[in-house]
Write an enzyme that holds these catalytic residues in place. Structure first.
Site, PDB file in Angstrom:
ATOM      1  N   HIS A   1     116.597  24.776 -67.767  1.00 26.65           N
ATOM      2  CA  HIS A   1     115.610  24.665 -68.836  1.00 26.65           C
ATOM      3  C   HIS A   1     114.452  25.620 -68.595  1.00 26.65           C
ATOM      4  CE1 HIS A   1     112.028  23.235 -70.942  1.00 26.65           C
ATOM      5  NE2 HIS A   1     112.882  22.955 -71.925  1.00 26.65           N
TER       6      HIS A   1
ATOM      7  N   ARG B   1     105.098  20.160 -78.814  1.00 25.85           N
ATOM      8  CA  ARG B   1     106.108  19.541 -77.955  1.00 25.85           C
ATOM      9  C   ARG B   1     106.082  18.020 -78.070  1.00 25.85           C
ATOM     10  NH1 ARG B   1     106.573  19.884 -71.374  1.00 25.85           N
ATOM     11  NH2 ARG B   1     104.758  18.536 -71.597  1.00 25.85           N
TER      12      ARG B   1
ATOM     13  N   HIS C   1     117.925  25.303 -80.583  1.00 26.21           N
ATOM     14  CA  HIS C   1     117.819  23.866 -80.333  1.00 26.21           C
ATOM     15  C   HIS C   1     118.020  23.219 -81.700  1.00 26.21           C
ATOM     16  CE1 HIS C   1     116.097  24.703 -76.376  1.00 26.21           C
ATOM     17  NE2 HIS C   1     115.169  25.452 -76.938  1.00 26.21           N
TER      18      HIS C   1
ATOM     19  N   HIS D   1     112.710  34.266 -74.325  1.00 26.07           N
ATOM     20  CA  HIS D   1     111.283  34.500 -74.597  1.00 26.07           C
ATOM     21  C   HIS D   1     110.726  35.649 -73.759  1.00 26.07           C
ATOM     22  CE1 HIS D   1     111.356  31.081 -77.178  1.00 26.07           C
ATOM     23  NE2 HIS D   1     111.525  30.214 -76.209  1.00 26.07           N
TER      24      HIS D   1
ATOM     25  N   ARG E   1     109.802  25.017 -64.689  1.00 26.61           N
ATOM     26  CA  ARG E   1     109.022  23.774 -64.742  1.00 26.61           C
ATOM     27  C   ARG E   1     109.917  22.545 -64.617  1.00 26.61           C
ATOM     28  NH1 ARG E   1     107.638  22.812 -69.488  1.00 26.61           N
ATOM     29  NH2 ARG E   1     108.477  24.597 -70.633  1.00 26.61           N
TER      30      ARG E   1
ATOM     31  N   TYR F   1     119.889  20.087 -74.136  1.00 22.59           N
ATOM     32  CA  TYR F   1     119.411  19.229 -73.064  1.00 22.59           C
ATOM     33  C   TYR F   1     119.255  17.774 -73.490  1.00 22.59           C
ATOM     34  CZ  TYR F   1     114.949  20.394 -75.377  1.00 22.59           C
ATOM     35  OH  TYR F   1     113.957  20.615 -76.304  1.00 22.59           O
TER      36      TYR F   1
ATOM     37  N   ASP G   1     115.766  29.756 -82.134  1.00 24.15           N
ATOM     38  CA  ASP G   1     115.075  28.761 -81.318  1.00 24.15           C
ATOM     39  C   ASP G   1     114.811  27.459 -82.064  1.00 24.15           C
ATOM     40  OD1 ASP G   1     113.696  27.476 -79.336  1.00 24.15           O
ATOM     41  OD2 ASP G   1     112.115  28.945 -79.121  1.00 24.15           O
TER      42      ASP G   1
ATOM     43  N   HIS H   1     114.738  29.476 -70.178  1.00 24.52           N
ATOM     44  CA  HIS H   1     113.421  29.763 -70.742  1.00 24.52           C
ATOM     45  C   HIS H   1     112.582  30.402 -69.649  1.00 24.52           C
ATOM     46  CE1 HIS H   1     114.118  26.076 -73.522  1.00 24.52           C
ATOM     47  NE2 HIS H   1     114.201  27.159 -74.266  1.00 24.52           N
TER      48      HIS H   1
ATOM     49  N   HIS I   1     119.820  31.800 -79.309  1.00 22.62           N
ATOM     50  CA  HIS I   1     119.061  30.673 -78.745  1.00 22.62           C
ATOM     51  C   HIS I   1     118.748  29.668 -79.843  1.00 22.62           C
ATOM     52  CE1 HIS I   1     116.633  28.622 -75.784  1.00 22.62           C
ATOM     53  NE2 HIS I   1     115.597  28.605 -76.593  1.00 22.62           N
TER      54      HIS I   1
END
Length: 447
Positions: free
Chosen positions: A210, A85, A64, A272, A213, A124, A323, A235, A62
């Site tokens: 994603h 975030r 990003h 996670h 949410r 993304y 991550d 996630h 995983h």
């Protein structure tokens, strides 16, 4: 990736499927596939010598890549996952295909230095700021594919469906601000763009939700239908707030929502999997969903410690990822998985060293669509990671427990598909990765 030539390696010690063996020769063909493994062999003149303990290549389940630009920049005043975030969104707004290619190439080179031979890139960041389109709608994804090839590692591009800006008790919120870069309008728009991505040597294309949410429940069955033959990652229950919003609006947990949409199965990886009920654990285990833990990120973001042992016992293979890249070190992730279990339960030995190595190697490869990887065995890719046993960190450690003693700093050599990518702790294509990373990251923040 460069085409590998036939080669033979001599390993002082090697982590084989049956355990650590001494004086092992490993031969591969021109395609970089292992054709021979022989313990108890003296080194030949034409063999490349790998000292220490040689592990199968590690898998980063995983990633990003652009989050690497946040390392060491989000700790002032404490904060929460949600304030972190906000900083991530600011960084996301500053990247284009060229800058992303430069940054990601260096991040993947850092991974190679740490012993990662394949990465699952949870991607993304699709479109320009403001939500327009590049001439090639997959320009950002193509930048990542090219970056991995330049760094000499394999990649599974987990192109991510991201349609909503959040979920609360009143329902799904529209994308806003930097989030508009992530969206494709609906599942059909995402699938049209995603289906144009082509696999190639060293690169596979998977998919991701994603989170519950960011993808409305009514869109999940269509996503499941479009991706039924690909690795799918999501996630899952990283934050209690996600569970609370899902329960308030849908009357169930995120795991139950995914199960109802037909998204749980052996091709699925839950990233996670931190805040789970007993029923969630049972559902994930019964479906043989891989659980990808990212312990250093989960600690950095104060996410919590998930029920890794319970998931494994229920039937979930465990894999590992870095991550947001607060740390890029497969041995640190493996050690943190066990340490988290010790802190959570007050018991040692929740995962054996062999289980930790499996999580860092073969199980991660399988979750990313490379089922032959992560083993030093005939028919597997010739991916070898030599970890030194003579450093201040590793001296005196038993070879079969080195995973609990070593670090990325102890990685000496890395072979990917029979090709030497790292030698003597230096990346053969990038040289000094750190200096260039500093220049690129400073440039992004000062833009």
């Amino acid at each position: 990736m460069s085409v590998a030539v036939a080669a033979e390696f001599w390993c002082e010690r090697a982590w084989l499927p049956g355990g650590v063996a001494e004086r092992v020769s490993v031969g591969c063909d021109e395609a970089g596939v292992i054709t021979s493994v022989a313990p108890g062999v003296d080194p030949g003149q034409d063999m490349s010598r790998l000292s220490g303990v040689v592990f199968p290549g590690f898998a980063n389940g995983h990633s990003h890549a652009f989050h690497r630009g946040l390392r060491g920049r989000t700790h002032a005043g404490g904060g929460t996952f949600w304030t972190w975030r906000d900083a991530m969104y600011r960084l996301a707004g500053r990247l284009d295909p060229d800058t992303y290619h430069r940054l990601a190439g260096l991040v993947y080179a850092e991974m190679a230095l740490a012993g990662f031979v394949v990465v699952g890139e949870f991607h993304y960041l699709h479109h320009p700021p403001g939500g327009g389109r590049y001439a090639d709608p997959n320009a950002m994804g193509e930048a990542l594919l090219a970056a991995a090839a330049h760094a000499g590692i394999r990649i599974t591009l987990l192109d991510t469906c991201y349609l909503a800006g959040g979920l609360d008790g009143s329902g799904y919120q529209p994308l806003s601000g930097p989030q508009v870069r992530f969206g494709d309008g609906d599942v059909a728009g995402w699938a049209a763009r995603w289906s144009a991505l082509a696999e190639r040597p060293g690169a596979r294309v998977g998919a991701a939700v994603h989170s519950v949410r960011a993808v409305p429940a009514e869109a999940l069955p269509g996503f499941a239908a479009a991706t039924r033959d690909r690795p799918v990652h999501v996630h899952l229950s990283e934050q209690p707030a996600e569970n609370e919003a899902c329960q308030a609006f849908h009357g169930c947990s995120p795991t139950e929502l995914l199960a109802g949409a037909g998204l749980l199965g052996p091709r699925t990886t839950a990233v996670h999997a931190t805040h789970l009920s007993d029923k969630d654990v049972e559902l994930l285990g019964a479906a043989s969903v891989t659980a990808c833990f990212c312990p250093t990120t989960e600690a950095d973001l104060a996410d919590g410690i998930g029920p890794a042992r319970e998931l494994a016992d229920a039937g979930c293979p465990i894999s590992l990822g870095s991550d947001q890249h607060a740390v890029i070190d497969p041995l640190a992730e493996a050690r943190a998985l066990e340490h988290g279990e010790r802190l959570r339960t007050g018991q040692r030995g929740r995962f054996s060293p062999a289980e930790l190595v499996a999580a860092a190697t073969e199980r991660g490869h399988r979750s990313l669509g490379w089922p032959d990887g992560g083993r030093i065995a005939i028919g597997a890719p010739c991916d070898l990671v030599a970890v030194r046993t003579d450093t201040a960190r590793t001296a005196g450690a038993s070879a079969d427990q080195l995973v609990l003693a070593g670090s990325a700093a102890d990685v000496d050599s890395v072979v990917v598909g029979g090709r030497m990518v790292v030698s003597g702790g230096v990346h053969r294509s990038f040289g000094s990765v750190g200096a260039e990373l500093a220049r690129v990251i400073e440039g992004l923040w000062s833009a």
